[in-house]
Write an enzyme that holds these catalytic residues in place. Structure first.
Site, mmCIF file in Angstrom:
data_model
loop_
_atom_site.group_PDB
_atom_site.id
_atom_site.type_symbol
_atom_site.label_atom_id
_atom_site.label_comp_id
_atom_site.label_asym_id
_atom_site.label_seq_id
_atom_site.Cartn_x
_atom_site.Cartn_y
_atom_site.Cartn_z
ATOM 1 N N TYR A 86 6.974 -3.607 -25.445
ATOM 2 C CA TYR A 86 6.803 -3.327 -26.871
ATOM 3 C C TYR A 86 7.112 -4.559 -27.709
ATOM 4 O O TYR A 86 7.756 -5.507 -27.247
ATOM 5 C CB TYR A 86 7.678 -2.145 -27.322
ATOM 6 C CG TYR A 86 9.147 -2.464 -27.443
ATOM 7 C CD1 TYR A 86 9.677 -2.893 -28.655
ATOM 8 C CD2 TYR A 86 10.000 -2.348 -26.353
ATOM 9 C CE1 TYR A 86 11.021 -3.195 -28.773
ATOM 10 C CE2 TYR A 86 11.340 -2.646 -26.464
ATOM 11 C CZ TYR A 86 11.848 -3.072 -27.682
ATOM 12 O OH TYR A 86 13.174 -3.385 -27.780
ATOM 13 N N CYS A 87 6.631 -4.518 -28.940
ATOM 14 C CA CYS A 87 6.958 -5.512 -29.961
ATOM 15 C C CYS A 87 7.082 -4.751 -31.274
ATOM 16 O O CYS A 87 7.468 -3.587 -31.273
ATOM 17 C CB CYS A 87 5.910 -6.626 -30.014
ATOM 18 S SG CYS A 87 4.256 -6.058 -30.479
#
Length: 157
Positions: A86-87
């Protein structure tokens, strides 16, 4: 439980429709949270910059970075392990997930909506000491507008 911010989540989805390449399978924040709650084994990788990670991240996430990503940061992970990357919303994590797939990892997923959707859905974020926190790095002033009012948006550390 508090209600998520549907308008913000729709704005994130609109941005992702324009920006994602579709080269990596995606997992929703709800699917990932359910898997974590059912004790399914996932390795969670944070592909944001270190300053973002240090403010908050998903519980037990491992920081791998984006601009300075190195395969050495995932050297201890077996190639068939379930990995969620994720970011902020899912663009940088798609890039890193794609790199992992090209390196031979076979079970890699991009977290659709990233930490912004996770936070907007009132899912738990933690500080480095693994204690719950409501702070999220907003990336910049424009992207920070995608975070709900219950989140303490931090733009620099």
């Amino acid at each position: 439980m508090a209600q998520p911010y549907p308008k913000l989540i729709l704005k994130i989805e609109d941005a992702l429709k324009k920006m994602l390449k579709g080269t990596v399978p995606v997992i929703s924040t709800d699917q990932l949270a359910d898997s974590i709650n059912s004790r399914t084994d996932w390795i969670i990788l944070d592909s944001r910059e270190l300053a973002e990670y240090e403010i908050s991240h998903l519980s037990n996430a491992i920081w791998v970075g984006h601009l300075d990503f190195s395969l050495s940061r995932v050297a201890d992970i077996t190639k068939d392990t379930k990995i969620a990357v994720y970011c902020s919303i899912g663009v940088r994590s798609e890039n890193i997930a794609g790199k992992l797939l090209s390196y031979g990892f076979s079970n890699v997923w991009n977290v659709y909506g990233g930490i912004f959707t996770w936070a907007n859905e009132h899912k738990t974020l933690v500080a480095d000491n693994q204690q719950p926190i409501l702070d999220v790095h907003g990336y910049d002033k424009n992207w920070a507008k995608l975070l709900g009012h219950h989140v303490n948006c931090i733009l620099s550390k």
